[in-house]
Design a protein around this motif. Structure first.
Motif, PDB file in Angstrom:
ATOM      1  N   LYS A 266      -8.364   6.584  -6.878  1.00  0.00           N
ATOM      2  CA  LYS A 266      -8.793   7.680  -7.759  1.00  0.00           C
ATOM      3  C   LYS A 266      -9.891   7.233  -8.715  1.00  0.00           C
TER       4      LYS A 266
ATOM      5  N   TYR B 193      -5.176  -4.861  -8.246  1.00  0.00           N
ATOM      6  CA  TYR B 193      -4.791  -3.470  -7.984  1.00  0.00           C
ATOM      7  C   TYR B 193      -5.994  -2.729  -7.430  1.00  0.00           C
ATOM      8  N   TYR B 194      -5.760  -1.834  -6.484  1.00  0.00           N
ATOM      9  CA  TYR B 194      -6.790  -0.937  -5.986  1.00  0.00           C
ATOM     10  C   TYR B 194      -6.325   0.477  -6.269  1.00  0.00           C
ATOM     11  N   LEU B 195      -7.112   1.187  -7.055  1.00  0.00           N
ATOM     12  CA  LEU B 195      -6.794   2.559  -7.427  1.00  0.00           C
ATOM     13  C   LEU B 195      -7.879   3.468  -6.866  1.00  0.00           C
TER      14      LEU B 195
ATOM     15  N   THR C 190      -3.219   3.762  -2.952  1.00  0.00           N
ATOM     16  CA  THR C 190      -3.084   2.813  -4.053  1.00  0.00           C
ATOM     17  C   THR C 190      -2.490   1.527  -3.483  1.00  0.00           C
TER      18      THR C 190
ATOM     19  N   ARG D 208       0.850  -1.195   0.000  1.00  0.00           N
ATOM     20  CA  ARG D 208       0.000   0.000   0.000  1.00  0.00           C
ATOM     21  C   ARG D 208       0.880   1.236   0.000  1.00  0.00           C
TER      22      ARG D 208
ATOM     23  N   GLU E  19      -0.785   9.746  -4.455  1.00  0.00           N
ATOM     24  CA  GLU E  19      -0.814   8.315  -4.763  1.00  0.00           C
ATOM     25  C   GLU E  19      -1.160   7.464  -3.539  1.00  0.00           C
TER      26      GLU E  19
END
Length: 96
Positions: free
Chosen positions: A94, A90-92, A79, A69, A76
């Motif tokens: 935004k 993936y964890y985004l 993320t 993380r 950022e």
């Protein structure tokens, strides 16, 4: 001549035993630095022709699972990457 050959054979056997003992010692010491789980903080400095930036990450691992993380920079932060065996997610934040 025969005693010389015997001595060489004994020396080779002795060296092989010594190598095994040395390898066992190295394996024991290496096992002290490994575990089934870990938590760590990593700071990375990325440089290229456009400049330089710093990235800070928190990493958790348990067996074959790893969670990374991003902590900073703020734009950022949050993320994340989760690796379970061969699967990577993936964890985004935004992108909601």
């Amino acid at each position: 001549m025969i005693p010389g050959l015997v001595w060489l054979s004994v020396a080779r056997i002795s060296r092989a035993a010594s190598d095994q003992q040395e390898q066992a010692t190295v394996d024991r010491v290496a096992s002290l630095f490994s575990s089934k789980s870990s938590i760590g903080t990593v700071k990375m400095q990325i440089s290229n022709e456009d400049g330089q930036r710093d990235l800070s990450m928190k990493i958790w691992s348990l067996g074959d699972k790893v969670l990374v993380r991003i902590v900073s920079p703020q734009d950022e932060a949050g993320t994340a990457i989760l690796k379970e065996g061969c699967d990577i997610r993936y964890y985004l934040p935004k992108s909601n």
